[in-house]
Design an enzyme around this catalytic site. Structure first.
Site, short mmCIF file in Angstrom:
data_model
loop_
_atom_site.label_atom_id
_atom_site.label_comp_id
_atom_site.label_asym_id
_atom_site.label_seq_id
_atom_site.Cartn_x
_atom_site.Cartn_y
_atom_site.Cartn_z
N LYS A 117 0.85 -1.18 0.00
CA LYS A 117 0.00 0.00 0.00
C LYS A 117 0.89 1.24 0.00
O LYS A 117 1.83 1.34 0.79
CB LYS A 117 -0.91 -0.02 1.23
CG LYS A 117 -2.18 0.78 1.09
CD LYS A 117 -3.13 0.50 2.24
CE LYS A 117 -4.46 1.21 2.04
NZ LYS A 117 -5.41 0.93 3.13
N GLU A 143 -20.04 -5.93 9.84
CA GLU A 143 -21.04 -5.17 10.57
C GLU A 143 -22.09 -6.05 11.22
O GLU A 143 -22.54 -5.76 12.34
CB GLU A 143 -21.72 -4.17 9.62
CG GLU A 143 -20.82 -3.06 9.12
CD GLU A 143 -20.01 -3.42 7.88
OE1 GLU A 143 -19.29 -2.55 7.37
OE2 GLU A 143 -20.13 -4.59 7.43
N ARG A 189 -26.10 -2.53 6.74
CA ARG A 189 -25.67 -3.89 6.42
C ARG A 189 -26.03 -4.87 7.54
O ARG A 189 -25.94 -6.08 7.35
CB ARG A 189 -24.16 -3.93 6.17
CG ARG A 189 -23.66 -2.86 5.22
CD ARG A 189 -22.24 -3.08 4.79
NE ARG A 189 -22.18 -4.08 3.74
CZ ARG A 189 -21.06 -4.56 3.23
NH1 ARG A 189 -19.90 -4.17 3.70
NH2 ARG A 189 -21.07 -5.46 2.27
#
Length: 620
Positions: free
Chosen positions: A283, A370, A398
């Site tokens: 990253k 979630e 969600r």
């Protein structure tokens, strides 16, 4: 300011077909130019940055090997899709990304034929690509479907549900795991690249499949061969789990070696059935500050790429709502040891950094899950704990089933701190918290609050924590009107509103972020303005009083009108058989696009000028 002409190869790339027209020997140079161009454009516009830096070579290789848009790429979340946007005809407009009328922050089907599936929430790519593969195969089409998912997104249960199904239906699907949280040392990397080259070759695949056919007629021999293969591969590659799910696993390989990526993808392109490629990237690759601190450079404002740090935010004596929550959480945790803090991979965004450091045994980051976060809280509450779930409004959607069945139905003590409620700005409709009044108000046992300022936010968090049952406090992104925040942990009387300005004829009932602009309007019109505070329960006595003493009621909320707080007032008035003019002001029926929060509020008529104009039009 650099122009596309400063990039010898990239300047001529108008579509992936132009990438495929290049010689393989040009792909590394193209990748270097693409990374430089990405850094330049994001430094102007701001946006998601470090994830895209890590997928440059992978993006080039994918568009080189696959016949996009006939072959379809499905990017998970979309943070890493900026290089994809640049190569698919949007490079001249990349400086407009995340601005009003500009390039979308995430892949968007309406924006480009190369954006095969619209995303914004994580862990959806494998399900979507699998559905596309099944439908395409049923039509007899020769298309390749590729899902690119990150190591964070693959922690979501939906990703594993999709992989489990893919193995069962044996669809032609390639899943690429973009793993940017590990590194390959040179000797291990060389060995893994060699093994993957062998394992992905047509010869190996052919021999493997033919052996299966031959040995399947001899069950005992086949079982021995299968276990031996699993044992050997399990020692050298971490793919046993994916193999058990029915995928043919390859990797890991260096995701910044564009030549190796192209060679591997060309080998895998024509394999049938579900295939899994494990790619390791870094990253922030190629930009030293982002490599050093990829989290800080995940989403950035405009910055000077020649400097090794991001611009510092202007100092403010007033905290943001997120900071108010973070401070309250630590203060309440000191007072009550039953408090536990839960976040679905949003520690920094939700303001839990200090809490995680000061109370590590009471802090739970459940990754991008979630549903699990909500039911975990329910389980904790069953044992006498007082869990606080810090979650964005859009992400609680969600876990709606868990909110109803696991928390509210059992009337458990769980407090939901809903950040980013209402319009969020540059991230657009996928991240807007436009619906939480509506989807929570219909649930029995729920206490629902919205603060008008920072101090009230702290008071409401205390109120919800002390409440015997499920409670939520929803607050917007960024700062409030600048109220001084008391250190006291004071609760509010439940279901009681507050008159902010006394007037006549018109009564404006406002919730949360809309109280401040409503107060400006009320003073201009000589109207009564009420800070309603509670969406559920409503202050019914005050509403009756307002209905008796005023000619018109106006409700103002930063939520969709359908099913929202204004609808609750309408329902109550109907129950009381009160017939009077009521104007409901809120978010429109359509999805609101990206832009600054201020631009979008004005666009929706939810700033002071817009509210005033709507009232004057109706009450003329």
């Amino acid at each position: 300011m650099k122009k596309t002409q400063d990039y010898p190869l990239l300047k001529d790339i108008r579509s992936p077909a132009d990438v495929r027209a290049l010689g393989k020997d040009k792909l590394k140079d193209l990748s270097d130019e693409l990374r430089s161009f990405l850094t330049h454009t994001v430094s102007i516009s701001g946006g998601h940055f470090s994830a895209g830096l890590g997928t440059v070579e992978l993006t080039v290789a994918l568009h080189y090997v696959f016949d996009t848009p006939n072959d379809q790429l499905v990017w998970d979340v979309g943070h890493q899709a900026y290089p994809h946007k640049i190569l698919t005809g949007r490079k001249e407009r990349m400086h407009t990304i995340r601005t009003f009328g500009g390039v979308s922050a995430f892949p968007c089907r309406a924006e480009s034929e190369y954006d095969a599936f619209g995303v914004g929430h994580s862990s959806t790519s494998i399900s979507a690509a699998l559905g596309m593969a099944i439908a395409s195969q049923l039509r007899g089409e020769d298309k390749k479907m590729v899902a690119i998912i990150g190591d964070g997104s693959i922690t979501g249960g939906m990703a594993f549900e999709a992989m489990n199904h893919a193995g069962d239906v044996n669809a032609n699907l390639l899943v690429i795991l973009n793993d940017n949280d590990m590194s390959i040392s040179p000797p291990v990397g060389a060995m893994n690249n060699y093994l993957t080259k062998i394992l992905s070759s047509k010869l190996y695949s052919s021999v493997r499949e033919e052996s299966k056919k031959a040995l399947s007629s001899m069950p005992s021999v086949w079982e021995l061969a299968r276990k031996t293969e699993e044992h050997v591969k399990g020692m050298i590659v971490p793919g046993t789990l994916f193999e058990e799910l029915g995928f043919n696993y390859f990797g890991p390989i260096d995701g910044h070696d564009v030549d190796r990526l192209v060679a591997t993808l060309e080998n895998l392109k024509d394999l049938s059935g579900p295939v899994f490629l494990h790619v390791v990237t870094k990253k922030g690759k190629g930009y030293a500050p982002a490599e050093k601190d990829p989290l800080a450079y995940h989403g950035v404002p405009a910055f000077d790429p020649s400097l090794d740090c991001l611009p510092k935010a202007a100092a403010s004596k007033h905290p943001s709502y997120t900071e108010v929550f973070g401070t309250w959480l630590c203060d309440m945790a000191e007072k009550d040891e039953r408090l536990l803090g839960i976040t679905p991979a949003m520690r920094e965004g939700s303001g839990l950094v200090e809490f995680s450091q000061r109370f590590p045994t009471r802090y739970f980051d459940v990754a991008i899950a979630e549903q699990h976060a909500v039911t975990l809280a329910a389980g904790q509450a069953c044992q006498g704990a007082k869990p606080v779930v810090a979650i964005y409004s859009t992400f609680l959607q969600r876990a709606y089933d868990q909110l109803i069945h696991d928390v509210a139905l059992q009337n458990l003590d769980v407090l939901f701190a809903l950040d980013r409620a209402g319009l969020v700005g540059p991230d657009g409709p996928t991240h807007a918290g436009s619906f939480d009044y509506s989807y929570m108000r219909c649930i029995p046992n729920m206490l629902i609050m919205a603060p008008a300022d920072e101090n009230e936010c702290r008071q409401m968090l205390t109120t919800g924590f002390n409440y015997a049952g499920p409670a939520s406090v929803r607050y917007p992104r960024g700062k409030g009107p600048g109220a001084n925040v008391s250190k006291e942990l004071t609760a509010l009387p439940i279901g009681k509103a507050e008159i902010k300005h006394a007037g006549g004829r018109i009564a404006i009932l406002a919730w949360g972020s809309m109280v401040t602009p409503a107060l400006d309007v009320g003073k201009k019109l000589g109207a009564t303005v009420v800070n309603m505070r509670f969406i559920k329960p409503l202050d019914e006595a005050l509403i009756l009083d307002m209905a008796k003493s005023h000619d018109v009621l106006v409700t103002v909320e930063e939520n969709v009108i359908a099913g929202g707080a204004g609808s609750a007032v309408n329902e109550f008035l109907q129950e009381q058989a009160i017939l009077m003019p009521v104007l409901n002001i809120g978010l429109p029926k359509h999805f609101v696009e990206q832009g600054s929060r201020e631009e979008l509020l004005a666009l929706c008529g939810l700033d002071a000028n817009g509210i005033l104009a709507k009232i004057e039009k109706v009450c003329a």
